[in-house]
Design a protein around this motif. Structure first.
Motif, PDB file in Angstrom:
ATOM      1  N   LEU A 112     122.002 -17.014  -4.081  1.00 28.60           N
ATOM      2  CA  LEU A 112     121.675 -15.625  -4.429  1.00 28.60           C
ATOM      3  C   LEU A 112     122.725 -15.098  -5.398  1.00 28.60           C
ATOM      4  O   LEU A 112     123.917 -15.061  -5.083  1.00 28.60           O
ATOM      5  CB  LEU A 112     121.638 -14.759  -3.168  1.00 28.60           C
ATOM      6  N   LEU A 113     122.288 -14.716  -6.590  1.00 25.97           N
ATOM      7  CA  LEU A 113     123.170 -14.122  -7.594  1.00 25.97           C
ATOM      8  C   LEU A 113     122.889 -12.627  -7.647  1.00 25.97           C
ATOM      9  O   LEU A 113     121.750 -12.215  -7.854  1.00 25.97           O
ATOM     10  CB  LEU A 113     122.921 -14.746  -8.973  1.00 25.97           C
ATOM     11  N   TYR A 114     123.918 -11.814  -7.485  1.00 25.75           N
ATOM     12  CA  TYR A 114     123.715 -10.367  -7.413  1.00 25.75           C
ATOM     13  C   TYR A 114     124.892  -9.649  -8.048  1.00 25.75           C
ATOM     14  O   TYR A 114     125.911 -10.247  -8.384  1.00 25.75           O
ATOM     15  CB  TYR A 114     123.549  -9.927  -5.954  1.00 25.75           C
ATOM     16  N   ASP A 115     124.740  -8.334  -8.194  1.00 26.72           N
ATOM     17  CA  ASP A 115     125.797  -7.492  -8.756  1.00 26.72           C
ATOM     18  C   ASP A 115     125.986  -6.303  -7.832  1.00 26.72           C
ATOM     19  O   ASP A 115     125.219  -5.353  -7.869  1.00 26.72           O
ATOM     20  CB  ASP A 115     125.409  -7.036 -10.164  1.00 26.72           C
ATOM     21  N   ILE A 116     126.981  -6.356  -6.976  1.00 29.22           N
ATOM     22  CA  ILE A 116     127.191  -5.316  -5.971  1.00 29.22           C
ATOM     23  C   ILE A 116     127.521  -3.971  -6.605  1.00 29.22           C
ATOM     24  O   ILE A 116     127.221  -2.915  -6.052  1.00 29.22           O
ATOM     25  CB  ILE A 116     128.302  -5.723  -4.972  1.00 29.22           C
ATOM     26  N   GLY A 129     117.509  -9.406   3.524  1.00 30.78           N
ATOM     27  CA  GLY A 129     116.198 -10.049   3.494  1.00 30.78           C
ATOM     28  C   GLY A 129     116.300 -11.545   3.277  1.00 30.78           C
ATOM     29  O   GLY A 129     115.610 -12.343   3.937  1.00 30.78           O
ATOM     30  N   TYR A 130     117.173 -11.927   2.361  1.00 35.86           N
ATOM     31  CA  TYR A 130     117.418 -13.344   2.060  1.00 35.86           C
ATOM     32  C   TYR A 130     117.953 -14.075   3.292  1.00 35.86           C
ATOM     33  O   TYR A 130     117.435 -15.132   3.686  1.00 35.86           O
ATOM     34  CB  TYR A 130     118.400 -13.404   0.887  1.00 35.86           C
ATOM     35  N   LEU A 134     116.176 -17.053   5.864  1.00 32.84           N
ATOM     36  CA  LEU A 134     116.813 -18.345   6.145  1.00 32.84           C
ATOM     37  C   LEU A 134     116.912 -18.573   7.652  1.00 32.84           C
ATOM     38  O   LEU A 134     116.576 -19.650   8.157  1.00 32.84           O
ATOM     39  CB  LEU A 134     118.207 -18.393   5.512  1.00 32.84           C
ATOM     40  N   ILE A 135     117.354 -17.548   8.378  1.00 29.46           N
ATOM     41  CA  ILE A 135     117.493 -17.654   9.838  1.00 29.46           C
ATOM     42  C   ILE A 135     116.141 -17.939  10.487  1.00 29.46           C
ATOM     43  O   ILE A 135     116.023 -18.809  11.364  1.00 29.46           O
ATOM     44  CB  ILE A 135     118.111 -16.363  10.408  1.00 29.46           C
ATOM     45  N   ASP A 136     115.097 -17.216  10.044  1.00 32.24           N
ATOM     46  CA  ASP A 136     113.764 -17.387  10.628  1.00 32.24           C
ATOM     47  C   ASP A 136     113.196 -18.778  10.367  1.00 32.24           C
ATOM     48  O   ASP A 136     112.274 -19.218  11.061  1.00 32.24           O
ATOM     49  CB  ASP A 136     112.799 -16.334  10.071  1.00 32.24           C
ATOM     50  N   ASN A 137     113.723 -19.458   9.352  1.00 30.51           N
ATOM     51  CA  ASN A 137     113.246 -20.805   9.022  1.00 30.51           C
ATOM     52  C   ASN A 137     114.268 -21.887   9.373  1.00 30.51           C
ATOM     53  O   ASN A 137     114.193 -23.008   8.861  1.00 30.51           O
ATOM     54  CB  ASN A 137     112.885 -20.872   7.536  1.00 30.51           C
ATOM     55  N   ALA A 138     115.203 -21.525  10.259  1.00 29.57           N
ATOM     56  CA  ALA A 138     116.199 -22.472  10.783  1.00 29.57           C
ATOM     57  C   ALA A 138     117.026 -23.130   9.683  1.00 29.57           C
ATOM     58  O   ALA A 138     117.368 -24.313   9.760  1.00 29.57           O
ATOM     59  CB  ALA A 138     115.512 -23.535  11.646  1.00 29.57           C
ATOM     60  N   VAL A 141     122.815 -20.064   7.084  1.00 29.84           N
ATOM     61  CA  VAL A 141     123.238 -19.065   6.100  1.00 29.84           C
ATOM     62  C   VAL A 141     124.628 -19.442   5.613  1.00 29.84           C
ATOM     63  O   VAL A 141     125.566 -19.527   6.404  1.00 29.84           O
ATOM     64  CB  VAL A 141     123.252 -17.651   6.710  1.00 29.84           C
ATOM     65  N   ARG A 142     124.751 -19.667   4.322  1.00 26.44           N
ATOM     66  CA  ARG A 142     126.043 -20.042   3.747  1.00 26.44           C
ATOM     67  C   ARG A 142     126.518 -18.934   2.814  1.00 26.44           C
ATOM     68  O   ARG A 142     125.909 -18.672   1.774  1.00 26.44           O
ATOM     69  CB  ARG A 142     125.918 -21.366   2.994  1.00 26.44           C
TER      70      ARG A 142
END
Length: 267
Positions: A112-116, A129-130, A134-138, A141-142
């Motif tokens: 995930l590339l973002y600009d806080i 959301g991201y 990931l959690i819901d699909n086992a 999270v890194r």
């Protein structure tokens, strides 16, 4: 890309009623925002639609508008601490669905590339959301798969913009196990171009918000489309019906527009 569309939605509603629209740019500076709010507050206007500067908390002048019961609406932002009218996108749902689309295409190493600095609250919702998807699909999270450019790339001088591109290039090459990205910056396209990476083939990506570039880029970009014109229209409607509407927090759905920038990963 979305601010002109928000303005277009407001302008369309103004034209219907013969209202004049006054636009002022804060240059994303909080002090300028304060100055302009004080200025408009003393003029004979229907109210203010505020696209706030990109800070985690609202400034004092916005609080004074609330205390004085001056008509105003905040667009593309939400602060739970402020009892006011907001119109914004469901950013958490948007990135959840985008991440799910990448997973369904076989990707498990997703960055995930973002600009806080551009919009802290929206960015935080997108990260939630991201990570939830990931959690819901086992999928673990890194945190090291998140990259913050920390710069408002919409207003960067060329030299600094180049620094952002090079930092993206370093991140991408250092994490070549990542096969797909969610991106809030179009500078990602220049970064992978310089690296000789083919979008949709060597690397997949989904971008936040739609644009003319997204539709006509080669390959066409898969995006999380926001209802930006509707955001402007709804904000104007709140001002027009000030004091009559019960709903204060208007959350607009996003839509995943699937094009060609996501390739299917074959195991």
């Amino acid at each position: 890309y979305h601010i002109p569309d928000i303005l277009l939605g407001i302008e369309q509603e103004c034209k219907k009623l013969g209202c004049n629209l006054i636009i002022q740019d804060t240059c994303n500076e909080q002090e300028m925002e304060n100055v302009l709010i004080r200025k408009f507050k003393n003029e004979n206007i229907l109210g203010m639609i505020i696209y706030p500067t990109c800070h985690e908390f609202f400034n004092d002048e916005i609080m004074r508008l609330k205390l004085d019961n001056f008509p105003f609406v905040i667009v593309d932002q939400y602060w739970s601490q402020l009892d006011a009218h907001f119109v914004h996108s469901d950013n958490k749902k948007g990135t959840y669905e985008a991440t799910k689309h990448l997973i369904e295409a076989g990707h498990r190493e997703i960055g995930l590339l973002y600009d806080i600095d551009w919009n802290a609250n929206n960015t935080r919702n997108r990260i939630e959301g991201y990570e939830q998807c990931l959690i819901d699909n086992a999928i673990p999270v890194r945190k090291d798969y998140l990259f913050d450019t920390t710069l408002n790339t919409a207003r960067l001088p060329l030299g600094i913009e180049n620094d952002v591109i090079e930092s993206m290039m370093d991140f991408i090459t250092s994490n070549n196990q990542i096969t797909a990205y969610l991106c809030s910056s179009m500078l990602f396209l220049e970064a992978i171009k310089r690296l000789g990476i083919k979008l949709g083939e060597d690397l997949s990506a989904i971008f936040v918000d739609d644009s003319f570039l997204a539709k006509h880029y080669n390959p066409a970009l898969t995006v999380i489309r926001q209802q930006n014109q509707e955001m402007g229209r709804r904000a104007f409607d709140i001002l027009l019906n000030w004091g009559k509407l019960q709903e204060k927090n208007v959350v607009l759905d996003t839509e995943l527009i699937v094009r060609e920038s996501v390739g299917r990963l074959h195991s």
